[in-house]
Enzyme design. Structure first.
Site, PDB file in Angstrom:
ATOM      1  CE1 TYR A 165      -3.945   2.195   0.898  1.00 55.91           C
ATOM      2  CE2 TYR A 165      -2.505   3.111   2.587  1.00 55.91           C
ATOM      3  CZ  TYR A 165      -3.671   3.167   1.846  1.00 55.91           C
ATOM      4  OH  TYR A 165      -4.567   4.192   2.049  1.00 55.91           O
ATOM      5  CE  LYS A 169      -3.521   5.141  -1.129  1.00 52.83           C
ATOM      6  NZ  LYS A 169      -4.565   5.467  -2.138  1.00 52.83           N
TER       7      LYS A 169
HETATM    8  N1  LIG Z   1     -10.086   6.353   5.157  1.00 52.13           N
HETATM    9  C1  LIG Z   1      -8.882   6.834   5.458  1.00 52.13           C
HETATM   10  O1  LIG Z   1      -8.609   7.251   6.594  1.00 52.13           O
HETATM   11  C2  LIG Z   1      -7.805   6.871   4.408  1.00 52.13           C
HETATM   12  C3  LIG Z   1      -6.487   7.198   4.793  1.00 52.13           C
HETATM   13  C4  LIG Z   1      -5.509   7.305   3.835  1.00 52.13           C
HETATM   14  C5  LIG Z   1      -5.820   7.085   2.500  1.00 52.13           C
HETATM   15  N2  LIG Z   1      -7.101   6.738   2.135  1.00 52.13           N
HETATM   16  C6  LIG Z   1      -7.372   6.500   0.712  1.00 52.13           C
HETATM   17  O2  LIG Z   1      -8.581   7.134   0.337  1.00 52.13           O
HETATM   18  C7  LIG Z   1      -9.233   6.345  -0.654  1.00 52.13           C
HETATM   19  C8  LIG Z   1     -10.660   6.029  -0.223  1.00 52.13           C
HETATM   20  O3  LIG Z   1     -10.634   5.260   0.958  1.00 52.13           O
HETATM   21  P1  LIG Z   1     -11.943   4.902   1.791  1.00 52.13           P
HETATM   22  O4  LIG Z   1     -11.550   4.942   3.208  1.00 52.13           O
HETATM   23  O5  LIG Z   1     -13.092   5.688   1.313  1.00 52.13           O
HETATM   24  O6  LIG Z   1     -12.103   3.353   1.363  1.00 52.13           O
HETATM   25  P2  LIG Z   1     -13.415   2.469   1.141  1.00 52.13           P
HETATM   26  O7  LIG Z   1     -12.970   1.061   1.281  1.00 52.13           O
HETATM   27  O8  LIG Z   1     -14.527   2.957   2.015  1.00 52.13           O
HETATM   28  O9  LIG Z   1     -13.813   2.779  -0.375  1.00 52.13           O
HETATM   29  C9  LIG Z   1     -13.048   2.334  -1.461  1.00 52.13           C
HETATM   30  C10 LIG Z   1     -13.973   2.106  -2.638  1.00 52.13           C
HETATM   31  O10 LIG Z   1     -13.177   1.683  -3.764  1.00 52.13           O
HETATM   32  C11 LIG Z   1     -13.893   0.676  -4.461  1.00 52.13           C
HETATM   33  N3  LIG Z   1     -12.956  -0.149  -5.251  1.00 52.13           N
HETATM   34  C12 LIG Z   1     -11.982  -0.967  -4.783  1.00 52.13           C
HETATM   35  N4  LIG Z   1     -11.353  -1.584  -5.806  1.00 52.13           N
HETATM   36  C13 LIG Z   1     -11.906  -1.109  -6.949  1.00 52.13           C
HETATM   37  C14 LIG Z   1     -11.662  -1.347  -8.335  1.00 52.13           C
HETATM   38  N5  LIG Z   1     -10.715  -2.201  -8.735  1.00 52.13           N
HETATM   39  N6  LIG Z   1     -12.403  -0.682  -9.251  1.00 52.13           N
HETATM   40  C15 LIG Z   1     -13.382   0.188  -8.858  1.00 52.13           C
HETATM   41  N7  LIG Z   1     -13.663   0.444  -7.558  1.00 52.13           N
HETATM   42  C16 LIG Z   1     -12.935  -0.191  -6.612  1.00 52.13           C
HETATM   43  C17 LIG Z   1     -14.585  -0.127  -3.361  1.00 52.13           C
HETATM   44  O11 LIG Z   1     -15.669  -0.896  -3.857  1.00 52.13           O
HETATM   45  C18 LIG Z   1     -15.001   0.983  -2.390  1.00 52.13           C
HETATM   46  O12 LIG Z   1     -16.320   1.463  -2.656  1.00 52.13           O
HETATM   47  C19 LIG Z   1      -8.358   5.110  -0.875  1.00 52.13           C
HETATM   48  O13 LIG Z   1      -7.505   5.317  -1.977  1.00 52.13           O
HETATM   49  C20 LIG Z   1      -7.565   5.035   0.388  1.00 52.13           C
HETATM   50  O14 LIG Z   1      -6.341   4.350   0.216  1.00 52.13           O
HETATM   51  C21 LIG Z   1      -8.099   6.620   3.065  1.00 52.13           C
END
Ligand SMILES: NC(=O)c1ccc[n+]([C@@H]2O[C@H](COP(=O)([O-])OP(=O)(O)OC[C@H]3O[C@@H](n4cnc5c(N)ncnc54)[C@H](O)[C@@H]3O)[C@@H](O)[C@H]2O)c1
Length: 311
Positions: A165, A169
């Site tokens: 990951y 990133k």
């Molecule tokens: N939530 C946090 O605190 C946090 C922290 C750092 C980074 N991020 C980043 O922010 C982004 C969103 O995270 P989140 O917390 O909303 O995650 P989440 O798991 O709630 O949502 C991710 C979405 O991506 C979709 N997805 C996954 N693989 C896919 C694919 N191959 N094609 C199409 N859709 C796909 C999933 O179905 C899901 O709806 C991610 O890139 C994550 O790495 C989140």
């Protein structure tokens, strides 16, 4: 609603849930027409369900907005082209792409399986390439250029049990800087957001996060980056958590030392520490602090338990 994105067509991957959904609802409320792209997978990328994208489209329409659902994976160029193509087909252009889709497969580096590495790199890093490539090919030829918004993470600076990951990133940050450099002349901006927000993904983080917020706190920054007000902003990485927005530095050499002729390993051993030295990883200090806090907590709990037994 102030019509910040009036007339714009924006594709948002991973917008069936979590932060992507909040961004889709906020961008639609500001007047953008939205491609909701999501295959509705579990946190580790399994068990796809196309209804999540349709459900968000229904939410946008119920609020008076316009949206189309695409249940295509971001992991292939064909998928990326279909996601961008859906917006172009329906509304004739593509002004913004927000790449939010992501999965997690946590494992210590020495135990990580090949498919755990590949799936995470494919979804995050390649999943940015596929939609950015498809969109920029259209944006460079259309009036007004466009905006690419990536999703990275503070983990790009390093992570204990998420080498896959963190690598993805970090790659995304370099992709953004490359896109910013290469697409500037076509009026296309590229920026990255490193969010922290309460979603199923952050629920999985094994340590307490000092700062926390909601997906709705992240959406306004993305809306701004997609708007004409941010045409001058490119090549940036912004943290967004709760009420905080922070900008990350650009990588630069900080100190240099020169050999007379070519270095030998012995000369380096003798001179490196006292000249250029190292740049200490903040993460190592944080881990040390977590370890101390855990030890103190365990000692305090042991003390309380012993007092209880003595009574
Ligand atoms: N939530 C946090 O605190 C946090 C922290 C750092 C980074 N991020 C980043 O922010 C982004 C969103 O995270 P989140 O917390 O909303 O995650 P989440 O798991 O709630 O949502 C991710 C979405 O991506 C979709 N997805 C996954 N693989 C896919 C694919 N191959 N094609 C199409 N859709 C796909 C999933 O179905 C899901 O709806 C991610 O890139 C994550 O790495 C989140």
């Amino acid at each position: 609603m102030s019509g910040f994105l009036s007339g714009k067509v924006v594709a948002i991957t991973g917008s069936g849930g979590g932060i992507g959904r909040a961004v889709a609802l906020a961008a639609a409320a500001e007047g953008a027409r939205i491609v909701v792209a999501d295959i509705g997978v579990s946190l580790d990328g399994g068990d796809p369900q196309s209804q999540v994208a349709e459900a968000v489209v229904a939410e946008i329409e119920a609020a008076g907005g316009e949206a189309v659902a695409v249940a295509e994976s971001v992991t292939t160029l064909a998928g990326g082209e279909k996601i961008i193509g859906a917006g172009v087909e329906k509304w004739g252009r593509i002004d913004g792409v927000v790449a939010v889709a992501g999965i997690l497969r946590e494992r210590m580096l020495f135990n990580m399986a090949e498919d755990e590495w590949d799936a995470v790199i494919e979804t995050h890093l390649k999943g940015h390439f596929t939609v950015f490539r498809a969109a920029s090919a259209i944006m460079r030829k259309q009036e007004g250029g466009g905006s690419l918004v990536a999703f990275t993470s503070g983990a790009f600076a390093g992570s204990v049990a998420q080498a896959n990951y963190a690598s993805a990133k970090g790659g995304i940050v370099s992709l953004v800087r490359s896109a910013a450099a290469g697409l500037h002349r076509y009026g296309i901006t590229a920026n990255a957001v490193a969010p922290v927000a309460r979603t199923r993904m952050s629920a999985n983080v094994p340590m307490d996060l000092a700062e926390m917020g909601d997906p709705e706190d992240v959406a306004p920054l993305v809306v701004y980056l997609l708007s004409d007000k941010a045409k001058h902003v490119t090549g940036q990485v912004y943290t967004s958590v709760g009420p905080k927005i922070a900008v990350w530095n650009q990588p630069r050499e900080v100190r240099a030392v020169y050999a007379e002729g070519r270095w030998t390993p012995e000369q380096i051993a003798a001179r490196l520490d006292s000249t250029v030295g190292q740049e200490r990883m903040p993460l190592l200090d944080q881990l040390e602090a977590y370890r101390k806090a855990a030890e103190e907590k365990a000692a305090a709990e042991k003390g309380t338990a012993e007092k209880g037994t003595a009574r």
